[in-house]
Design an enzyme around this catalytic site. Structure first.
Site, PDB file in Angstrom:
ATOM      1  N   PRO A  61      52.859  55.153  32.971  1.00  0.00           N
ATOM      2  CA  PRO A  61      52.218  54.427  34.343  1.00  0.00           C
ATOM      3  C   PRO A  61      53.293  54.767  35.278  1.00  0.00           C
ATOM      4  O   PRO A  61      54.326  54.712  35.294  1.00  0.00           O
ATOM      5  CB  PRO A  61      52.299  53.184  33.943  1.00  0.00           C
ATOM      6  CG  PRO A  61      53.334  53.114  32.845  1.00  0.00           C
ATOM      7  CD  PRO A  61      53.484  54.202  32.034  1.00  0.00           C
ATOM      8  N   GLN A  76      48.069  49.056  33.133  1.00  0.00           N
ATOM      9  CA  GLN A  76      49.266  48.237  33.129  1.00  0.00           C
ATOM     10  C   GLN A  76      49.358  47.425  34.189  1.00  0.00           C
ATOM     11  O   GLN A  76      48.805  47.603  35.502  1.00  0.00           O
ATOM     12  CB  GLN A  76      50.665  49.446  33.296  1.00  0.00           C
ATOM     13  CG  GLN A  76      51.882  48.736  33.257  1.00  0.00           C
ATOM     14  CD  GLN A  76      53.202  49.411  33.315  1.00  0.00           C
ATOM     15  OE1 GLN A  76      53.537  49.995  34.346  1.00  0.00           O
ATOM     16  NE2 GLN A  76      53.874  49.870  32.298  1.00  0.00           N
ATOM     17  N   CYS A 101      60.105  48.257  34.866  1.00  0.00           N
ATOM     18  CA  CYS A 101      60.434  48.806  36.209  1.00  0.00           C
ATOM     19  C   CYS A 101      61.828  48.135  36.686  1.00  0.00           C
ATOM     20  O   CYS A 101      62.102  46.884  36.702  1.00  0.00           O
ATOM     21  CB  CYS A 101      59.276  48.300  37.212  1.00  0.00           C
ATOM     22  SG  CYS A 101      59.627  48.556  38.894  1.00  0.00           S
ATOM     23  N   ASN A 154      60.257  57.069  25.357  1.00  0.00           N
ATOM     24  CA  ASN A 154      60.265  57.643  26.788  1.00  0.00           C
ATOM     25  C   ASN A 154      61.739  57.980  27.507  1.00  0.00           C
ATOM     26  O   ASN A 154      62.493  57.080  27.239  1.00  0.00           O
ATOM     27  CB  ASN A 154      59.565  56.500  27.800  1.00  0.00           C
ATOM     28  CG  ASN A 154      59.544  56.880  29.313  1.00  0.00           C
ATOM     29  OD1 ASN A 154      59.571  55.857  30.249  1.00  0.00           O
ATOM     30  ND2 ASN A 154      59.345  58.150  29.668  1.00  0.00           N
ATOM     31  N   ASN A 183      64.363  61.653  28.851  1.00  0.00           N
ATOM     32  CA  ASN A 183      64.905  62.960  28.395  1.00  0.00           C
ATOM     33  C   ASN A 183      63.794  64.048  28.001  1.00  0.00           C
ATOM     34  O   ASN A 183      64.153  64.939  27.266  1.00  0.00           O
ATOM     35  CB  ASN A 183      65.795  62.828  27.108  1.00  0.00           C
ATOM     36  CG  ASN A 183      67.067  61.884  27.478  1.00  0.00           C
ATOM     37  OD1 ASN A 183      67.299  61.507  28.644  1.00  0.00           O
ATOM     38  ND2 ASN A 183      67.836  61.360  26.366  1.00  0.00           N
ATOM     39  N   GLU A 215      58.544  61.872  35.003  1.00  0.00           N
ATOM     40  CA  GLU A 215      59.169  62.984  35.780  1.00  0.00           C
ATOM     41  C   GLU A 215      58.792  64.328  35.303  1.00  0.00           C
ATOM     42  O   GLU A 215      58.267  65.325  36.106  1.00  0.00           O
ATOM     43  CB  GLU A 215      60.508  62.849  36.258  1.00  0.00           C
ATOM     44  CG  GLU A 215      60.864  61.783  37.169  1.00  0.00           C
ATOM     45  CD  GLU A 215      62.062  62.044  37.981  1.00  0.00           C
ATOM     46  OE1 GLU A 215      62.723  63.072  37.705  1.00  0.00           O
ATOM     47  OE2 GLU A 215      62.389  61.028  38.640  1.00  0.00           O
TER      48      GLU A 215
END
EC number: 1.3.1.88
Length: 474
Positions: A23, A79, A108, A208, A210, A233
């Site tokens: 998200p 989400q 976040c 999540n 790397n 990313e």
């Protein structure tokens, strides 16, 4: 049909998804999700939605979920960020018919999350989180999931995950960074934390952090034992990551723009995606970077993307055999590849080199101002960045927004207007005169002796009969 839970939910509803698109605010909209699904993504999340706004604003619901319904866009998890159990559940009830699960954002780390008191800034409030998840688990027809960040201590992170599982969380995504690890200080995500959580809970876990290529996905699953891997990313710079391909940038840029034609989204989202896709090329052809930032239409954005494609093809034709890519790039700039976020520079002015403020001061060229602050000062020469001179705003007693300095109720204008209307009161500070206007209206009516309030006629009287017949004729 009973609600599926845990591994049964993951295997049957989510199809055993292993490749997951994260998200991302203003970045995981429908068009991007469809592009990612075409290239190996098996599960997508919506952008983070604000639960309170989702409940009160029909247009927000329409723009961010209801108008984006698409048969190909499943399985899908919506989400929300929230800090109130009732508000979270109300928002989830409005969204549950359009998705396969509801996710609570507890990861976040941005300043807006700190100001709004949600995301990773709730991770110490275990009682509140238990109530939120338990209530959602009891009242929703779809499972509730969570996305978290880790604590520095593995043991505390494990207890945190177990608490969420016990409250009713059916799937857990663990970002292997703490809430302090962001921006230039992001560093490396800890797979050790993720591995420990996976061993300690009895629900599916997604990892999540790397993830830059498909080999990282496979290595993460092998090292941590998780059920799936989420990418943010890495996916933005190469939507074909889960396919194990690194195509030419223009191939995916053109495909994305074609999807946007069918499923429109805000131009700001499109522009942001192209900045990510063309990131390495825009370091070489910086004049086109300025053009991409200025264009105001989708056609203009597509034209700049086409110009970048032509520049890349020209660069390819001049490329000599055996020459390595410039800089630290693994491939030439026209190939989709991960962006390696630079870390804090050593030897900054403050000696630490480990803070964002130190970075900004090092990059500044005048009076220690960062590039962004210098741009603001060019637009407004009287702009002052001294924190001690910033005005201090008192908060509204109800919603937390800045309150009016002269408000009689100590509220912001929106909350004040609702209260003044409800109580027929005045607030000179906000220019609201409900009481005054009512008194003036009553005083005027008293000066008009012939003016009487119309009385509803009874159906049995002649006047009532005429009203009924007139209504029938109308």
């Amino acid at each position: 049909m009973p609600k599926l839970q845990g591994f049964e939910f993951w295997s049957r509803t989510l199809g055993g998804a292993r490749h997951v698109v994260a998200p991302m605010v203003d970045q995981s909209e429908l068009a991007w999700r469809l592009l990612s699904r075409r290239h190996g993504a098996q599960l997508c999340y919506t952008p983070m939605l604000h639960a309170q706004v989702f409940v009160r604003d029909a247009n927000y619901r329409k723009e961010n979920l209801y108008c984006e319904v698409c048969p190909e866009d499943r399985p899908l998890i919506v989400q929300f960020c929230a800090n109130d159990p009732e508000v979270f559940v109300q928002a989830a009830l409005l969204a549950q018919d359009y998705c396969d699960a509801i996710d609570l954002n507890l990861g976040c780390p941005q300043m807006i999350a700190k100001r709004g008191h949600y995301g990773a800034f709730l991770q110490e409030e275990w009682d509140l989180l238990q109530r939120m998840i338990l209530l959602a688990h009891e009242r929703l027809s779809v499972p509730v999931t969570c996305k978290i960040r880790v604590f520095p201590e593995i043991e505390k992170t494990v207890r945190y995950a177990q608490m969420l599982e016990k409250a009713g969380c059916q799937l857990l995504t663990v970002h292997g960074r703490t809430k302090e690890q962001k921006g230039p200080m992001a560093g490396t995500a800890s797979w050790e934390h993720i591995k420990a959580v996976r061993k300690a809970v009895g629900i599916p876990v997604f990892a999540n952090g790397n993830i830059r290529c498909l080999q990282d996905v496979e290595r993460c699953i092998q090292d941590t034992g998780v059920q799936g891997v989420m990418s943010a990313e890495g996916n933005l710079h190469n939507p074909a990551l889960f396919e194990g391909r690194s195509p030419a940038v223009w191939e995916l840029a053109e495909e994305y723009l074609g999807i946007v034609q069918q499923h429109p989204c805000p131009l700001s989202c499109v522009r942001a995606h192209l900045f990510k896709l063309w990131h390495h090329t825009l370091q070489v052809h910086q004049q086109l970077r300025e053009e991409l930032a200025k264009v105001k239409t989708l056609e203009g954005v597509a034209a700049v993307s086409q110009a970048l494609k032509l520049q890349c093809q020209e660069d390819m034709s001049r490329q000599q055999e055996g020459v390595r890519p410039a800089g630290n790039l693994a491939a030439f700039h026209w190939i989709c590849q991960p962006y390696i976020r630079p870390g804090p520079r050593e030897g900054s002015k403050n000696g630490g080199g480990g803070s964002k403020r130190a970075l900004e001061e090092e990059e500044g060229t005048v009076d220690g101002l960062s590039k962004n602050k210098l741009k603001k000062q060019l637009r407004n020469p009287h702009k002052n960045f001294d924190p001690s001179l910033k005005p201090k705003y008192a908060k509204c007693d109800q919603c937390g927004n800045p309150k009016g300095n002269r408000c009689v109720f100590n509220l912001c204008r929106g909350c004040c207007k609702k209260r003044a209307f409800r109580e027929t009161a005045d607030c000179p500070g906000h220019g609201l005169l409900f009481k005054t206007k009512l008194e003036k209206s009553l005083a005027w009516k008293e000066t008009q002796p012939g003016l009487q309030e119309p009385q509803p006629a009874r159906p049995g009287t002649p006047g009532g009969l005429r009203e009924v017949m007139g209504g029938a004729l109308a």
